[in-house]
Design a protein around this motif. Structure first.
Motif, PDB file in Angstrom:
ATOM      1  N   UNK A 171       0.829  -1.208   0.000  1.00 50.62           N
ATOM      2  CA  UNK A 171       0.000   0.000   0.000  1.00 50.62           C
ATOM      3  C   UNK A 171       0.868   1.264   0.000  1.00 50.62           C
ATOM      4  N   UNK A 172       2.015   1.207   0.668  1.00 50.52           N
ATOM      5  CA  UNK A 172       2.892   2.387   0.737  1.00 50.52           C
ATOM      6  C   UNK A 172       3.280   2.865  -0.664  1.00 50.52           C
ATOM      7  N   UNK A 173       3.405   1.928  -1.608  1.00 54.87           N
ATOM      8  CA  UNK A 173       3.760   2.311  -2.983  1.00 54.87           C
ATOM      9  C   UNK A 173       2.607   3.064  -3.648  1.00 54.87           C
ATOM     10  N   UNK A 174       1.400   2.630  -3.378  1.00 57.64           N
ATOM     11  CA  UNK A 174       0.232   3.308  -3.967  1.00 57.64           C
ATOM     12  C   UNK A 174       0.119   4.725  -3.399  1.00 57.64           C
ATOM     13  N   UNK A 175       0.535   4.881  -2.147  1.00 61.10           N
ATOM     14  CA  UNK A 175       0.565   6.233  -1.542  1.00 61.10           C
ATOM     15  C   UNK A 175       1.609   7.097  -2.259  1.00 61.10           C
ATOM     16  N   UNK A 176       2.782   6.498  -2.545  1.00 59.00           N
ATOM     17  CA  UNK A 176       3.830   7.267  -3.240  1.00 59.00           C
ATOM     18  C   UNK A 176       3.369   7.675  -4.634  1.00 59.00           C
ATOM     19  N   UNK A 177       2.658   6.771  -5.322  1.00 57.55           N
ATOM     20  CA  UNK A 177       2.150   7.113  -6.661  1.00 57.55           C
ATOM     21  C   UNK A 177       1.155   8.266  -6.565  1.00 57.55           C
ATOM     22  N   UNK A 178       0.346   8.249  -5.515  1.00 58.28           N
ATOM     23  CA  UNK A 178      -0.633   9.324  -5.311  1.00 58.28           C
ATOM     24  C   UNK A 178       0.098  10.658  -5.106  1.00 58.28           C
ATOM     25  N   UNK A 179       1.154  10.633  -4.297  1.00 56.06           N
ATOM     26  CA  UNK A 179       1.934  11.862  -4.073  1.00 56.06           C
ATOM     27  C   UNK A 179       2.683  12.283  -5.339  1.00 56.06           C
ATOM     28  N   UNK A 180       3.217  11.292  -6.064  1.00 51.70           N
ATOM     29  CA  UNK A 180       4.002  11.598  -7.269  1.00 51.70           C
ATOM     30  C   UNK A 180       3.173  12.383  -8.285  1.00 51.70           C
ATOM     31  N   UNK A 181       1.871  12.082  -8.351  1.00 48.41           N
ATOM     32  CA  UNK A 181       0.999  12.761  -9.332  1.00 48.41           C
ATOM     33  C   UNK A 181       0.907  14.252  -9.051  1.00 48.41           C
ATOM     34  N   UNK A 182       1.161  14.652  -7.797  1.00 46.13           N
ATOM     35  CA  UNK A 182       1.110  16.085  -7.478  1.00 46.13           C
ATOM     36  C   UNK A 182       2.281  16.860  -8.074  1.00 46.13           C
ATOM     37  N   UNK A 183       3.374  16.139  -8.318  1.00 40.10           N
ATOM     38  CA  UNK A 183       4.582  16.856  -8.728  1.00 40.10           C
ATOM     39  C   UNK A 183       5.056  16.469 -10.122  1.00 40.10           C
ATOM     40  N   UNK A 240      12.132  10.841   5.416  1.00 39.43           N
ATOM     41  CA  UNK A 240      10.991  10.901   6.331  1.00 39.43           C
ATOM     42  C   UNK A 240      10.035  12.059   6.039  1.00 39.43           C
ATOM     43  N   UNK A 241       9.795  12.319   4.752  1.00 38.77           N
ATOM     44  CA  UNK A 241       8.775  13.302   4.390  1.00 38.77           C
ATOM     45  C   UNK A 241       7.393  12.810   4.814  1.00 38.77           C
ATOM     46  N   UNK A 242       6.509  13.760   5.107  1.00 41.44           N
ATOM     47  CA  UNK A 242       5.124  13.386   5.424  1.00 41.44           C
ATOM     48  C   UNK A 242       4.144  14.019   4.441  1.00 41.44           C
ATOM     49  N   UNK A 243       4.659  14.905   3.583  1.00 38.17           N
ATOM     50  CA  UNK A 243       3.802  15.515   2.559  1.00 38.17           C
ATOM     51  C   UNK A 243       4.698  16.125   1.479  1.00 38.17           C
ATOM     52  N   UNK A 244       4.117  16.339   0.307  1.00 39.40           N
ATOM     53  CA  UNK A 244       4.867  16.906  -0.821  1.00 39.40           C
ATOM     54  C   UNK A 244       4.011  17.929  -1.536  1.00 39.40           C
ATOM     55  N   UNK A 245       4.655  18.972  -2.051  1.00 42.24           N
ATOM     56  CA  UNK A 245       3.927  19.910  -2.907  1.00 42.24           C
ATOM     57  C   UNK A 245       4.795  20.236  -4.115  1.00 42.24           C
ATOM     58  N   UNK A 246       4.156  20.500  -5.246  1.00 39.14           N
ATOM     59  CA  UNK A 246       4.880  20.831  -6.471  1.00 39.14           C
ATOM     60  C   UNK A 246       5.116  22.326  -6.561  1.00 39.14           C
ATOM     61  N   UNK A 247       5.320  22.823  -7.769  1.00 41.89           N
ATOM     62  CA  UNK A 247       5.594  24.249  -7.970  1.00 41.89           C
ATOM     63  C   UNK A 247       6.950  24.392  -8.622  1.00 41.89           C
ATOM     64  N   UNK A 248       7.561  25.578  -8.497  1.00 39.61           N
ATOM     65  CA  UNK A 248       8.877  25.788  -9.111  1.00 39.61           C
ATOM     66  C   UNK A 248       9.892  24.782  -8.569  1.00 39.61           C
ATOM     67  N   UNK A 249       9.734  24.494  -7.308  1.00 43.40           N
ATOM     68  CA  UNK A 249      10.613  23.498  -6.686  1.00 43.40           C
ATOM     69  C   UNK A 249       9.754  22.597  -5.815  1.00 43.40           C
ATOM     70  N   UNK A 250      10.133  21.305  -5.772  1.00 40.09           N
ATOM     71  CA  UNK A 250       9.370  20.375  -4.928  1.00 40.09           C
ATOM     72  C   UNK A 250       9.633  20.719  -3.465  1.00 40.09           C
ATOM     73  N   UNK A 251       8.565  20.841  -2.697  1.00 34.84           N
ATOM     74  CA  UNK A 251       8.708  21.132  -1.270  1.00 34.84           C
ATOM     75  C   UNK A 251       8.251  19.916  -0.484  1.00 34.84           C
ATOM     76  N   UNK A 252       9.133  19.449   0.389  1.00 37.32           N
ATOM     77  CA  UNK A 252       8.843  18.265   1.206  1.00 37.32           C
ATOM     78  C   UNK A 252       8.585  18.713   2.636  1.00 37.32           C
ATOM     79  N   UNK A 253       7.511  18.197   3.213  1.00 37.28           N
ATOM     80  CA  UNK A 253       7.231  18.515   4.620  1.00 37.28           C
ATOM     81  C   UNK A 253       7.756  17.384   5.493  1.00 37.28           C
ATOM     82  N   UNK A 254       8.487  17.774   6.545  1.00 40.54           N
ATOM     83  CA  UNK A 254       8.951  16.794   7.543  1.00 40.54           C
ATOM     84  C   UNK A 254       8.444  17.232   8.910  1.00 40.54           C
ATOM     85  N   UNK A 255       8.254  16.249   9.767  1.00 40.22           N
ATOM     86  CA  UNK A 255       7.814  16.537  11.128  1.00 40.22           C
ATOM     87  C   UNK A 255       8.936  16.064  12.050  1.00 40.22           C
TER      88      UNK A 255
END
Ligand SMILES: Cc1cc2nc3c(=O)[nH]c(=O)nc-3n(C[C@H](O)[C@H](O)[C@H](O)COP(=O)(O)OP(=O)(O)OC[C@H]3O[C@@H](n4cnc5c(N)ncnc54)[C@H](O)[C@@H]3O)c2cc1C
Length: 317
Positions: free
Chosen positions: A17-29, A112-127
């Motif tokens: 399932x973790x891979x399907x989560x990564x694919x979901x995040x990958x589509x954002x960027x 250990x990212x917990x979220x990702x956002x696209x844009x000019x540069x990929x931004x990774x959120x860590x906690x």
């Protein structure tokens, strides 16, 4: 749209399932390209979750060694496709592969990212710092190597072409120095793997003994959840150490975390603070865990938890 490679994690041919989560995040960027290493992997779920391409390195030899061949396959693909990012699940193996890949390709790495956002540069959120601080980070290299904690996002299907691209590689002598001589499948019950479970039900010192953990297990089973424990509970021998959640245990990030008889020490929070919804049952209204919760019950867990279990079973029919 830039390509984003996703390393496929699989067990016994089934994509995790973790891979399907990564694919979901990958589509954002960008446009996801799934990288499958090893033979006999069931590919349907990859295309269903947005893999435009499926890079298939299915030589059996690639799974005969520890992580080095995986890093070599990924490095070759990074050289050929210059993806915007390579996403890898934040497991122990995943982080080692990511480190090796970053060195091989001179790429920046964020773990250990917990979220990702696209844009000019990929931004990774860590906690970090036990979840007390949120960091937004990016890399300055062409490709970012990013590991993401399981359960950071719910997988969402989005069918894509799933064009299969065969990958062949001549492994370097270095990659074949540590051969796997035996694999022992861990005996598991019906419960999901703790680090990947969508729901975790944990017990702490307040549970009061090894035999009393059965009420925690019963609640977990009513929800199809994994069982976790605080260090106080594992150190007391009430529950096995591999189920400890926290700084010196597992990090979990489920959709729902239910803490029973756990005070909420900073070292415990470090392992569960990024859970999406947190529920606690504690008889002390001043317990620090209540600073974190979305829903708290002040009460004796031996009264509350069995009632909750009965109600869940009743509602599920
Ligand atoms: C270097 C280091 C690393 C550590 N790593 C970890 C780690 O990875 N994970 C971890 O968990 N801890 C870790 N610890 C330990 C941590 O500091 C706490 O001691 C531990 O988390 C406490 O566990 P607990 O909440 O179960 O116990 P306690 O702090 O004793 O809390 C028990 C709670 O149960 C409640 N309670 C009691 N009876 C009931 C009842 N009948 N019904 C409802 N509530 C009840 C009490 O009100 C209390 O809040 C670490 C400590 C150090 C120094």
């Amino acid at each position: 749209m830039p390509e984003v490679l996703v390393l496929v994690d699989h067990v016994g041919g089934t994509v995790k399932k973790a891979t399907l989560e990564l694919l979901t995040l990958a589509r954002r960027i960008g446009e996801p390209g799934a990288v499958v290493i090893g033979p006999g992997v069931e590919l349907t779920a990859l295309a269903e979750h947005g893999a435009a391409k499926i890079y298939l390195a299915d030589a059996a030899e690639l799974t005969e060694y520890v992580v080095a061949p995986v890093a070599e396959v990924l490095a070759q693909l990074v050289g050929e496709t210059t993806p915007a990012a390579v996403l890898i699940s934040s497991s122990a193996d995943g982080k080692e592969i990511a480190g090796r890949l970053a060195v091989k390709t001179a790429s920046g790495i964020i773990t250990d990212g917990v979220d990702l956002a696209g844009g000019d540069r990929i931004v990774v959120e860590q906690s970090i710092f036990g979840g007390s601080t949120v960091v937004h980070a990016g890399v300055t290299t062409a490709t970012a190597v990013i590991t993401v904690r399981p359960n950071s996002v719910a997988p969402v299907a989005a069918p894509a072409a799933g064009e299969q691209v065969p990958v062949t590689i001549a492994l370097s002598p270095v990659a074949t120095t540590a051969r796997i001589t035996d694999r022992v499948v861990e005996e598991k019950g019906a419960r999901p793997e703790l680090a990947e479970a969508a729901i975790v039900v944990s017990g702490g010192r307040g549970v009061g003994g090894a035999d009393r953990f059965t009420i925690i297990e019963a609640l977990a089973d009513s929800l199809g959840a994994a069982v976790g424990a605080s260090r106080a509970a594992t150190d007391a021998g009430w529950y096995p150490h591999q189920f400890q959640v926290g700084q010196t245990g597992k990090t979990v990030s489920p959709q729902l975390y239910i803490a029973n008889g756990i005070s909420g020490a900073i070292q415990h929070r470090a392992g569960m603070q990024t859970s999406k919804t947190i529920v606690a049952v504690n008889k002390d209204a001043e317990a620090p865990i209540f600073e974190l919760v979305d829903f708290g019950v002040v009460g004796d867990l031996h009264a509350v938890v069995p009632q909750l279990t009965r109600e869940i079973i009743k509602r599920k029919g």
